[in-house]
Motif scaffolding. Structure first.
Motif, PDB file in Angstrom:
ATOM      1  N   MET A 511       0.779  -1.427  -0.464  1.00  0.00           N
ATOM      2  CA  MET A 511       0.255  -0.138  -0.301  1.00  0.00           C
ATOM      3  C   MET A 511       1.054   1.887   0.021  1.00  0.00           C
ATOM      4  N   VAL A 512       0.849   1.991  -1.443  1.00  0.00           N
ATOM      5  CA  VAL A 512       1.468   2.771  -1.301  1.00  0.00           C
ATOM      6  C   VAL A 512       1.315   4.749  -0.913  1.00  0.00           C
ATOM      7  N   LEU A 513       1.427   4.573   0.465  1.00  0.00           N
ATOM      8  CA  LEU A 513       1.043   6.595   0.239  1.00  0.00           C
ATOM      9  C   LEU A 513       1.470   7.428  -0.261  1.00  0.00           C
ATOM     10  N   TYR A 514       2.256   7.504  -0.487  1.00  0.00           N
ATOM     11  CA  TYR A 514       3.110   8.693  -1.132  1.00  0.00           C
ATOM     12  C   TYR A 514       4.171   7.554  -1.943  1.00  0.00           C
ATOM     13  N   ASP A 515       3.878   8.352  -3.518  1.00  0.00           N
ATOM     14  CA  ASP A 515       4.488   7.783  -5.048  1.00  0.00           C
ATOM     15  C   ASP A 515       5.613   8.427  -4.945  1.00  0.00           C
ATOM     16  N   SER A 516       6.363   8.967  -5.288  1.00  0.00           N
ATOM     17  CA  SER A 516       6.788   9.964  -5.261  1.00  0.00           C
ATOM     18  C   SER A 516       7.431  10.048  -6.533  1.00  0.00           C
ATOM     19  N   ASN A 517       7.005   8.780  -7.771  1.00  0.00           N
ATOM     20  CA  ASN A 517       7.048   9.344  -9.002  1.00  0.00           C
ATOM     21  C   ASN A 517       6.286  10.027  -9.562  1.00  0.00           C
ATOM     22  N   GLU A 608      11.658  11.373  -0.476  1.00  0.00           N
ATOM     23  CA  GLU A 608      11.776  10.909  -2.030  1.00  0.00           C
ATOM     24  C   GLU A 608      11.919  10.382  -2.704  1.00  0.00           C
ATOM     25  N   ALA A 609      11.811   8.476  -1.533  1.00  0.00           N
ATOM     26  CA  ALA A 609      12.068   7.707  -2.552  1.00  0.00           C
ATOM     27  C   ALA A 609      10.683   6.795  -2.443  1.00  0.00           C
ATOM     28  N   GLY A 610       9.237   7.371  -1.490  1.00  0.00           N
ATOM     29  CA  GLY A 610       8.012   6.767  -1.544  1.00  0.00           C
ATOM     30  C   GLY A 610       7.917   6.483   0.176  1.00  0.00           C
ATOM     31  N   ILE A 611       6.955   5.647   0.175  1.00  0.00           N
ATOM     32  CA  ILE A 611       6.644   5.558   1.524  1.00  0.00           C
ATOM     33  C   ILE A 611       5.515   4.501   1.530  1.00  0.00           C
TER      34      ILE A 611
END
Length: 718
Positions: A511-517, A608-611
Motif C-alpha cells: 500500500m503506497v501512501l506516497y508515490d514519489s514518481n 523522496e524514495a516514496g512511503i
C-alpha cells in the motif's frame, strides 16, 4: 482478586497465588512425565500457607493462567508427529532450501560464519512428504489457475499412505486470497471426517501467519503443526486436572505476544517462550509503577538465562520474524534472548581452550545437579554455589531438597580438577566465574546491539538463581544498581497473573501512501478502512468467543512502514483507525517520519524514495485487574536501619578474592524495609538466596523487594 498463575520451566514449576490481599509464592520440581503433579505440589504448598484446601482455592479463583516452555522443549527434542505438506506446484523446494540461510538460523555469529562445518538442522517435514498441488494466485490475490481438486485428493491420499499424522497447507499468496487453502481444508475433511477414527488435523498457513513471505509463513505453519498434538494433549491434561479439583472456568494460556487467551483460542506456536515473556511483562508493569526508567530484565532459572529490555515509558521490543530453535517464523513475539545458563547448567572441561565450559546442556530437574543426590553425576553451577558456601544444604528450597556437599565436590573433582590441576574450591570458582561471564557477555551484546549503554539501566534479577548471581554479572558490565523485585523467585508467574487477554491479527500488503514518481498521496480510503475493520472484527470475535463483553474490548492499530524499497521497517502505532481524507494520510506519514527520526536520527528520513505500508496489524485486547506494586525505591540513607544480629555465619569464597570470608547469614523474613547490609553477606529465603558480594550493599525495600547497590549508586538512589 483471587487468581492462580503458574510458570512451568525446565527445572522448577513456579506458582503464584493472589488470595484477596495476600500474595503467595511456591515452587516445586517440574514433573516432565506428568506436568499436573508438579503443578499440584507447588499449589499445595501455597494452600498450606493460606490454610485453605486445594479444591477450595480452585473453586474460588477467577482464573488459572498457565505459561510454559513445553513447546520449546518439544521442538528442541524433535518430539512431534510425522508431517505431510501441500504447497503450490513448483514450490516444493521452498522449505528444504530455507532461503539458503537455514544452516545458520538459530546459531551465534561464530556458528553462522563457520561455513566448512555448516549443517542444516534436521527437517521437521521430510522432503518426500512435501507435495505440490496445481493452483496459482498472484500477489494481488487474483486467480491465475483454479485449484485442481482431483489432484488435491490424490496428493492427500498419497501423504496419508506415507504415514502423515497432520497436514500443513502453505500456498503461494494465500494471505491475500486464502480461498484455495480453505477449499483444501474442506476436501480433507470430506476425505477424512473429523468424527471418524483416523481423522487428520490440518493447519492452514494464512491462519497461523498473516504476513507475506512464503518461507517464513510455511515454517510458521510447520512449527505450529509439529507442536499441535504435544501442546494439545499436555494442556488438555492440565485442564482436566483442574476440572478434577473443582475448577470450572476455562484455563488461560499465556502467549508470546505478551497477552493470553483460552485454550480453544491458542495456536501452539503462540506458546513458545511464554514463560520468559511473562517475566518481561511483569518487568514492564513494575518499571511503570515504580518509575524505574530503563530496565533490563534477567531471569536465571535452573535451565536458562532470559534477557529482555524495557525502556523508559514501557516500550517493549518485538520480533516479528523471530528464530525459534533453528527455524525462522512469522509471529509477533516479545523480543528476548535465551542463553543456556542456569543453576542446572553442566560444567565440563573444554579441551580446545584448556579451561571450563558451562552449558548449554542442563541437568534439569531429573536427575538434577549432583548435589540433589538423585542420581545426577554431572557438575553444575548449583554444585559450585554449594561448594563455595552460598547455599544451605539443610534448607535449600525451604528444606524440600536436601543437598549433598560430598556429591557436589565429587562431581567437580571428576569433571575438572585433574584436567585443570586445581583443587575443588578453585574449580568451583572457575565455574562461577565462567557462567557469570557468559551471562554478562550475553547481556552486553543485547544492550549494545540496540544502541544502549548498560550503565543507563537498572538490572532486574529474578528467577530462582537471579539474586544469587546478579552481583557477579553486573560488576562485569559496570551496572551499579540491581533490583530483585517483589516475589523475585516466581516473577514470571507473577507476570502471567498480570497478563491481559489479547489477540493480534495482521495482513501483509503493498500500500503506497506516497508515490514519489507521480507525487500522488494515497486516496483509496475504503480499502484501508475495510482491512482494518476486518482485522478488528477477527480480534473481536476471538474475544467474544471467550465470553468477553463487547463493551470491554479495545483495539490498537500498528502499521509496518518503510521508505521506498529500504529493507529497514519501522512500526508506527496509529491512534486514528480510519482514514477519510488527505489530512488523515498526512498524519500517518508525519508520525512515521517522527518515529523514524527518533530511531535513526533526525534528517535520515527519505520521503523522496516514496512511503509505503507493508503490514497492517490490529491488537484486540481486554484489560484485567493486575497485581499492584508499592513504592519499592530504597529509603534515604539517613533513614536506613542497621540489620538485626545474623542468624548464623558461613564460610564463603568469592571470585577475585583469595581466602575465605566469614559471612553473616540472615533470614529474608527478618529483614525490614530500610535495613542496609554491607557485603559480603547472605540473605536467604525459602525460595531463593540473595548473595551480596564484597563491595556491594544490600538495601531492603517494601513488598520483599531488594536492592543491590555499588559505589556511587548507594548515594544516587537516596
Amino acid at each position: 482478586m483471587k487468581r492462580v498463575s503458574v510458570d512451568i520451566g525446565g527445572t522448577f514449576t513456579d506458582c503464584f497465588v493472589v488470595w484477596d490481599q495476600q500474595y503467595i509464592q511456591a515452587k516445586a520440581l517440574t514433573t516432565h512425565h506428568n506436568l499436573a503433579m508438579g503443578f499440584n505440589e507447588a499449589l499445595g504448598k501455597a494452600c498450606k500457607v493460606l490454610g485453605v484446601e486445594l479444591e477450595d482455592i480452585l473453586s474460588s479463583v477467577d482464573s488459572v493462567r498457565y505459561a510454559t516452555t513445553l513447546g520449546t522443549n518439544a521442538l528442541i527434542e524433535h518430539k512431534g508427529p510425522k508431517i505431510g505438506m501441500l504447497v503450490t506446484a513448483g514450490y516444493e523446494a521452498t522449505v528444504p532450501l530455507s532461503r539458503a540461510r537455514g544452516y545458520g538460523e538459530g546459531l551465534d555469529n561464530l556458528g553462522q560464519q563457520d561455513m566448512p562445518n555448516a549443517q542444516r538442522p534436521d527437517p521437521l517435514v521430510k522432503a518426500h512428504m512435501i507435495r505440490g498441488v496445481r493452483e496459482r494466485v498472484d500477489f494481488t490475490g487474483k486467480l491465475v489457475m483454479a485449484l485442481d481438486e482431483e489432484d488435491v485428493r490424490k496428493q492427500i491420499r498419497g501423504l496419508v499412505d506415507l504415514g502423515a499424522q497432520i497436514i500443513v497447507v502453505a500456498l503461494v499468496n494465500a494471505v491475500v486470497n486464502p480461498g484455495h487453502e480453505l477449499r483444501i481444508q474442506e476436501i480433507l475433511l470430506d476425505e477424512y471426517p473429523s468424527h471418524l477414527l483416523g481423522a487428520i488435523p490440518i493447519i492452514l498457513s494464512h491462519q497461523v501467519a498473516g504476513r507475506k513471505g512464503e518461507y517464513v509463513r510455511a515454517t510458521s505453519a510447520i512449527v505450529d503443526g509439529y507442536l499441535h498434538s504435544t501442546m494439545y494433549h499436555a494442556l488438555s491434561a492440565l485442564e482436566q486436572n483442574l476440572r478434577a479439583h473443582s475448577y470450572d472456568k476455562p484455563m488461560l494460556v499465556i502467549h508470546n505476544s505478551g497477552g493470553m487467551a483460552q485454550l480453544n483460542s491458542t495456536d501452539a506456536l503462540q506458546t513458545i517462550h511464554s514463560g520468559p515473556v511473562s517475566g518481561i511483562g511483569a518487568s514492564e508493569h513494575l518499571a511503570l509503577q515504580a518509575g524505574l526508567g530503563n530496565v533490563v530484565a534477567t531471569d536465571m532459572g535452573g535451565t536458562s538465562y532470559d534477557i529482555g529490555i524495557v525502556v523508559e515509558g514501557g516500550v517493549k521490543h518485538y520480533d516479528f520474524n523471530p528464530v525459534i530453535d533453528r527455524w525462522l517464523v512469522s509471529v509477533p513475539m516479545v523480543h528476548l534472548v535465551t542463553l543456556g545458563a542456569g543453576g542446572g547448567s553442566i560444567a565440563a572441561y573444554d579441551r580446545m581452550y584448556k579451561t571450563v565450559k558451562v552449558g548449554p546442556q542442563s541437568a534439569g530437574s531429573d536427575p538434577g545437579p549432583a548435589c540433589y543426590d538423585r542420581g545426577g553425576r554431572h557438575a553444575t553451577v548449583t554444585d559450585a554455589d554449594l561448594v563455595l558456601g552460598y547455599l544451605d544444604p539443610a534448607n535449600y528450597a525451604g528444606g524440600s531438597i536436601p543437598l549433598s556437599p560430598r556429591r557436589a565436590k565429587a562431581a567437580i573433582e571428576d569433571a575438572l580438577c585433574d584436567d585443570l590441576d586445581l583443587d575443588v574450591l578453585q574449580a568451583a570458582k572457575l565455574i562461577r566465574e565462567k557462567v557469570d561471564d557468559n551471562m554478562a557477555n550475553g547481556l552486553f551484546t543485547e544492550l549494545r546491539a540496540r544502541g544502549y549503554d548498560p550503565k543507563d539501566f537498572t538490572m532486574l534479577a529474578y528467577g530462582g538463581n537471579g539474586p544469587l548471581h546478579c552481583c557477579g554479572i553486573a560488576q562485569n558490565l559496570n551496572i551499579d544498581r540491581i533490583l530483585a523485585p517483589p516475589l523475585s523467585s516466581v516473577f514470571s508467574a507473577v507476570g502471567a497473573g498480570n497478563m491481559h487477554q489479547l489477540h493480534i491479527h495482521e495482513q501483509s500488503l503493498y500500500m503506497v501512501l506516497y508515490d514519489s514518481n507521480s507525487r500522488h498521496i494515497f486516496d483509496d480510503y475504503e480499502r484501508f478502512n475495510a482491512i482494518v475493520a476486518d482485522l478488528k472484527e477477527r480480534g473481536t470475535q476471538d474475544l467474544l468467543r471467550q465470553g468477553v463483553p463487547l463493551a470491554d474490548i479495545c483495539h490498537s492499530l500498528e502499521l509496518d512502514m518503510r521508505y521506498g524499497n529500504q529493507l529497514v521497517q519501522t512500526t508506527a502505532v496509529v491512534p486514528n483507525h480510519e482514514v477519510h481524507g488527505p489530512a488523515d494520510v498526512l498524519a500517518i506519514i508525519s508520525q512515521f517520519s517522527n518515529d523514524y527520526g527518533k530511531r535513526f536520527g533526525e534528517g535520515s528520513q527519505a520521503p523522496e524514495a516514496g512511503i509505503r505500508i507493508n503490514t497492517i496489524r490490529v491488537a484486540a485486547y481486554v484489560r484485567h485487574e493486575t497485581v499492584q506494586f508499592e513504592d519499592i525505591k530504597p529509603m534515604p540513607r539517613d533513614a536506613r536501619k542497621a540489620p538485626p544480629p545474623p542468624d548464623s555465619r558461613r564460610t564463603c569464597h568469592f571470585v577475585g578474592f583469595d581466602g575465605a570470608f566469614d559471612t553473616p547469614v540472615w533470614s529474608r523474613a527478618a529483614i525490614e524495609p530500610g535495613v542496609e547490609i554491607h557485603g559480603p553477606a547472605i540473605v536467604a529465603s525459602e525460595v531463593t538466596t540473595f548473595l551480596v558480594n564484597p563491595g556491594w550493599t544490600f538495601v531492603a525495600a517494601r513488598q520483599g523487594a531488594s536492592w543491590f547497590l555499588r559505589g556511587t549508586a548507594v548515594e544516587h538512589l537516596n
